[in-house]
Each structure stands twice: as C-alpha cells, then as structure tokens.
Design an enzyme around this catalytic site. Sequence first.
Site, short mmCIF file in Angstrom:
data_model
loop_
_atom_site.label_atom_id
_atom_site.label_comp_id
_atom_site.label_asym_id
_atom_site.label_seq_id
_atom_site.Cartn_x
_atom_site.Cartn_y
_atom_site.Cartn_z
N THR A 21 -12.65 8.38 -2.37
CA THR A 21 -12.64 7.21 -1.67
C THR A 21 -11.17 7.03 -0.90
OG1 THR A 21 -11.58 6.17 -3.57
CG2 THR A 21 -14.31 6.00 -3.35
N ASP A 22 -11.15 6.10 -0.15
CA ASP A 22 -9.94 5.67 0.56
C ASP A 22 -9.22 4.38 -0.44
OD1 ASP A 22 -11.12 3.40 1.11
OD2 ASP A 22 -11.47 3.92 3.43
N LEU A 23 -8.11 4.04 0.05
CA LEU A 23 -7.39 3.15 -0.72
C LEU A 23 -8.37 1.56 -1.14
CD1 LEU A 23 -4.03 2.87 0.54
CD2 LEU A 23 -4.64 3.90 -1.43
#
Length: 152
Positions: A21-23
Amino acid sequence: MGGRFDGREHRLGIRVYFEDTDLSGVVYHANYLRWMERARSDMLRLAGIDQRGAHDAGEGAYAVTELAIRYRAPARLDDAVVVASRLVAIRAASCRIHQRVMRDGLILADAEVTAAFVAPDGRPRRQPKAWIDAFQPLIWAPDHDTGLKGAA
C-alpha cells in the site's frame, strides 16, 4: 501454497499487506501487476508448464509483450483478494490471458495480457508442443466477454 483451478479458471488468493500500500492504505497500482504475474506463473505451473526447465535448457521463456489494464476500485490494507486468470487464446509463439483482481466478487482491476515465448536471444519462438497441448483444455470460448472492450 499457490492457487487452484476452478474449471478452466485459475484462482490465486492474496492478502494485502502494508508493503503493498501507499501512505493512505490503498494498494499501489503496480502491485496489481505483481499479483497478476504470480497468478500467471502459478497457473502455468499447475497446467504442467515447466518455465524454469525451458529456461535452464536454453529453450526460452515467456515475456509480456502487451498489457491492457483497467483499475475499477481500490484494494486496501488487510483485504483478501483473488486473482482469477483465464487463458483466452493460444498461438504458436504466444498466449493471451485475461485476469481479474477481485474482493468479495467485486472486480478491482482487470487486464488482458499477451505473453510471447522468446528464445534466449529475445526473438519470438514457437512454444513447446507439449505446452500448447496442455493449454487446449484450458482455453475459454472465443466469444467469452473478457470485460475489456476494444483491448488487444
């Protein structure tokens, strides 16, 4: 370990981890491609295709030559997703595979992938006949809707 065939469709379950995932906790777009690659490799292995053996013997290997993907909805941290793969066409030196990443039946992404069999020098080469024979019972009907209108 690995997936399974459900009729002519291969299914591989994947858990979304933090590294995917990203942030914001949404899966980074390129990770769908990694999951699809894993599913294709597992599908081929279960169909009796020895990619490593062909590579080690100097016969060649598959290389993705064309890819059309559509992202429909995000996968998120800790989701359980399934990559469903269908062989939709086989030619002398290539195969075309339709893949969907789904969560609870909802399509998150779908793609049409063409993989060509290439010699060690990078030139297209006929696939081993035994591979084509192994693929025959797995091919979906040509009029089957893959969900990617206009994709090659």
